[in-house]
Design a protein around this motif. Sequence first.
Motif, PDB file in Angstrom:
ATOM      1  N   VAL A 169      12.291  -1.531  -9.660  1.00  0.00           N
ATOM      2  CA  VAL A 169      11.728  -0.259  -9.620  1.00  0.00           C
ATOM      3  C   VAL A 169      10.982   0.590  -9.196  1.00  0.00           C
ATOM      4  CG1 VAL A 169       8.469   0.005 -11.127  1.00  0.00           C
ATOM      5  CG2 VAL A 169       9.928  -2.193 -11.707  1.00  0.00           C
ATOM      6  N   TYR A 170      10.355  -0.236  -7.810  1.00  0.00           N
ATOM      7  CA  TYR A 170      11.120   0.477  -6.387  1.00  0.00           C
ATOM      8  C   TYR A 170      11.673   0.306  -5.106  1.00  0.00           C
ATOM      9  CZ  TYR A 170       5.961   1.981  -9.279  1.00  0.00           C
ATOM     10  OH  TYR A 170       5.226   2.099 -10.217  1.00  0.00           O
ATOM     11  N   GLU A 209       7.397  -9.146  -6.342  1.00  0.00           N
ATOM     12  CA  GLU A 209       7.265  -9.076  -7.927  1.00  0.00           C
ATOM     13  C   GLU A 209       6.801  -7.918  -8.375  1.00  0.00           C
ATOM     14  OE1 GLU A 209       7.765  -9.859 -12.238  1.00  0.00           O
ATOM     15  OE2 GLU A 209       5.959 -10.680 -10.550  1.00  0.00           O
ATOM     16  N   GLN A 210       7.071  -7.604  -9.736  1.00  0.00           N
ATOM     17  CA  GLN A 210       6.337  -6.361 -10.027  1.00  0.00           C
ATOM     18  C   GLN A 210       5.222  -6.672 -10.912  1.00  0.00           C
ATOM     19  OE1 GLN A 210       7.954  -5.201 -13.863  1.00  0.00           O
ATOM     20  NE2 GLN A 210       6.726  -2.553 -13.554  1.00  0.00           N
ATOM     21  N   GLU A 211       4.701  -7.334 -11.151  1.00  0.00           N
ATOM     22  CA  GLU A 211       3.301  -8.502 -11.307  1.00  0.00           C
ATOM     23  C   GLU A 211       2.347  -8.999 -10.190  1.00  0.00           C
ATOM     24  OE1 GLU A 211       3.224 -11.920 -13.859  1.00  0.00           O
ATOM     25  OE2 GLU A 211       4.157 -10.097 -15.647  1.00  0.00           O
ATOM     26  N   ALA A 223       1.533  -5.485  -8.517  1.00  0.00           N
ATOM     27  CA  ALA A 223       0.403  -4.856  -9.444  1.00  0.00           C
ATOM     28  C   ALA A 223      -1.460  -5.519  -9.035  1.00  0.00           C
ATOM     29  CB  ALA A 223       0.464  -4.858 -11.054  1.00  0.00           C
ATOM     30  N   LYS A 248      -1.894  -1.465 -10.595  1.00  0.00           N
ATOM     31  CA  LYS A 248      -0.448  -1.382 -11.341  1.00  0.00           C
ATOM     32  C   LYS A 248      -0.544  -0.144 -11.429  1.00  0.00           C
ATOM     33  CE  LYS A 248       0.314  -2.428 -16.571  1.00  0.00           C
ATOM     34  NZ  LYS A 248       0.440  -2.640 -18.030  1.00  0.00           N
ATOM     35  N   ASN A 263       2.712   2.730  -6.685  1.00  0.00           N
ATOM     36  CA  ASN A 263       4.050   2.332  -5.662  1.00  0.00           C
ATOM     37  C   ASN A 263       3.987   2.155  -4.372  1.00  0.00           C
ATOM     38  OD1 ASN A 263       6.539   2.042  -4.370  1.00  0.00           O
ATOM     39  ND2 ASN A 263       7.511   4.760  -4.308  1.00  0.00           N
ATOM     40  N   VAL A 301      10.206  -3.209  -4.909  1.00  0.00           N
ATOM     41  CA  VAL A 301       9.020  -4.023  -6.187  1.00  0.00           C
ATOM     42  C   VAL A 301      10.239  -4.657  -7.130  1.00  0.00           C
ATOM     43  CG1 VAL A 301       7.243  -3.880  -7.793  1.00  0.00           C
ATOM     44  CG2 VAL A 301       7.021  -3.050  -5.709  1.00  0.00           C
ATOM     45  N   TYR A 302      10.725  -5.092  -8.153  1.00  0.00           N
ATOM     46  CA  TYR A 302      11.779  -5.802  -9.092  1.00  0.00           C
ATOM     47  C   TYR A 302      11.020  -6.459 -10.118  1.00  0.00           C
ATOM     48  CZ  TYR A 302      11.195 -10.188  -7.045  1.00  0.00           C
ATOM     49  OH  TYR A 302      10.164 -11.878  -6.328  1.00  0.00           O
ATOM     50  N   ALA A 303      11.291  -6.670 -10.745  1.00  0.00           N
ATOM     51  CA  ALA A 303      11.065  -6.455 -12.066  1.00  0.00           C
ATOM     52  C   ALA A 303      12.273  -8.232 -12.244  1.00  0.00           C
ATOM     53  CB  ALA A 303      10.859  -5.623 -13.504  1.00  0.00           C
TER      54      ALA A 303
END
Length: 803
Positions: free
Chosen positions: A129-130, A146-148, A151, A156, A159, A177-179
């Motif tokens: 994501v970033y 990880e994205q969560e 956040a 949320k 970056n 950041v990965y999802a």
Amino acid sequence: MLNNWFKIYIYNSKKNKVYFLLTILCLAIGITAVLLSSLYLKEEKSFDQWNENKTSIYLVENSGGKVTMNRHPFALVAKLKEEYHLIEDYLMYSNYSEEIVVYKDKEERSDKVLNSSQRFFDFFPYPLVYGTKQSVFQHPNEVVLEQEKAALLFGKGVNPVGEQLKIKEELYTVVGVYAIGHRRSSFMPEIVCNTYQFLSVDQQTIWDRPAHNLLLKTAKKQETAAAIKTLYLKYYYEPMAARSNVSLADFVKQYEGIIGMDIHLEPLDQLHFQSDKPIASSIPEPVVNSKMLNIILGLSGLMLLLSLFNYVNLSLSQTLSRAKEVGVRKVLGGVKGSIIKQSLYETTITVCIAFVLSIFLFLWLLPFANSYLNINIVVQWSDMVFLFVGSYFLILLIAGLVPAFYIAQYRVLKVLKGDFNRSRSGSFIKNTFLVIQFAIACWFIVGTYMVYKQAHYMATKDLGFSGDQVISFPFLTDVNDGSKTQKYEVFKQEALQIKGIEQVAVSGVEYASMGGAGIFNFFRHKDKENLIAFMMKAEADYFEMMNIQLKEGRFLDRALANDSIENVLINESLLNIVGETSIKDLKVANKTVVGVLKDFHTAGLENSITPLMFSLPNATEYYFFNVTMKVDVTQMETLAPALEKLWDTFNPEAREPFSYEFVDQKFAKTFEKIKAQKQILLGLCLIVIFIALFGLFAVSSFTIGTRLKEVAIRKVLGASTRELIQKLSYQYLIYCIIGFVLAVFPSYYLLNAWLSEYTYRIEISYDVYVVCLILIVVLTLFIVVSRAYQATRVNVLKYIKYE
């Protein structure tokens, strides 16, 4: 035509509204069970299927011995690439660790911190994501979140690239950041650190320190496994043999079957189903319990089958009240095909109503299922449509066609003359399905009772120790040298000054765990070779504190010089494997045995007791993880704060606050699996008994209802109420007993297979089946006798006034 059929369906449903509603409920329960189990299977099967490299990525596993080593030295991959050209890429990684992550004044706990390298995103292509794949992990001490988790730390939509956070008191820079999203994998970390990317020259060349797990990307599986085995023999086992002054061939022969020297490559897409192999400890995410999965699939299938048989029985019984309708339709020109279509049309409406109800039941039960099975089923409506179509055709095939063809076979003259209640084919189908329902219900009753007995046995079994007054807590978790022991001795003396603390002692024993702080000792005794014992240290008063009893000999005593040098305690399991009955003049692994401890459990009851050997520690050894102390539980309210204050002074840099756990409660966690099985099976058993008894209620009600004229005539001829009840009920008692007999052998076989998971288990005794038979007979008689008694209260004149 369809409008006319629909009106007839509504009329008959209203006429028999109770039976209609219960039929819908039973079908909905069966469909719900299949929905849950099917989506559970789909969830487990989806692991790593999204990964385009799933068939070319392999986890390296040592196998072929009692002791397996699934961690590998850093030097392995360097030599593999240098001497062979078989692999495309490799990934070194650790198991998950639990860490406190600090960003400014915010703290977040993560139990999925993975140490790896930049190659992680080549093996597991989660979208970033970033940051970019080329920019991550270019320098030491970098992390990707990880994205969560990102956040929670940064907010949320923020970056965080370039921000710094602290893990284990070290600063790390966030570089991406990965999802994960809905992707399922055996590797789903919340934080990835590049610990294994920038290794020192020493780390890359040392062979005798297995440090990491290893994934390889290769198209030549067998050749790669053979090459790794050759490298291990050359660089790992040959130096070990030299230190033991034996040849490599003799070393391999001596330890064959003990140390796992074979190499096996397990493909990525199969890792999630390796619960019964040692390799499971190298897989970060929990693996699926294959036996539990198969049990749930089998039980849900049985529940649906039971619902279908129940529906068929009810449909066949209702045809008795609709026989004249069919006869009249045939006289008026209705053909067999039209009657079959009408029956299938009515079945379709019933299935649709049941499926809608099952969706509500499914959504209601889903959170409970996710919690019990420790999964996260994601509902996709495309799956629901697929399952509806599949369920519809299955129900139509079994529950729709049988009644449809049976109704269509009615002969007009017999029906119009009133001679339609004697169909042997219809009775045979109903009675066969009723017997199968009884068999399934008996199987569930026996299974539930056995699970309860095994759970009770495990909860009440003497574990060989007493932990209800003993608490356990971590101490200096980041210290791994002799200074930990020295600080513990000071802590111990100060702790004993606190009111309510009776004893303090430590050992390498870890309860509710297969391991502990110790080493495996390989030895021979007389003519027995390749024996193994787990060697641990324990303070002299540890066994007295834990109430672990002696079988023979004496405890170790620090006042005796030899006890600190060469004397040891062993447990009964070790005495048994060396083949001795007494410790007189007994030496084990060049140590003199002065006492035998009665066996005590450290792991769950599904595991056998490990052969153990205990010696006294010295002040420079690191030999324990947790501190154990015996306390007066009535003074915990004042004791706990004082102990916490003392603990804080010795653990000032602890990442987690002080917490303790009673040892017996800690061990009780090993029972969680069987407790979950018990709750699941109990719920299913109650549902199955309800469906089976409703089927019996419906069939007996309709069948006895066709014999009311017979009852009236028998009453006129002088039959008593008791005789009439016996006449109307005995056949159902016979069906019940036949169903019970059919359930005995498959239930015995399957329960034995389930119990084989437990080393310490109960045996299947006759009382289980006696209880089942009594229960099913009592329930059957309660249903049937109540319907038969109601039939005996008929108005005789109503049925014989025209005779």
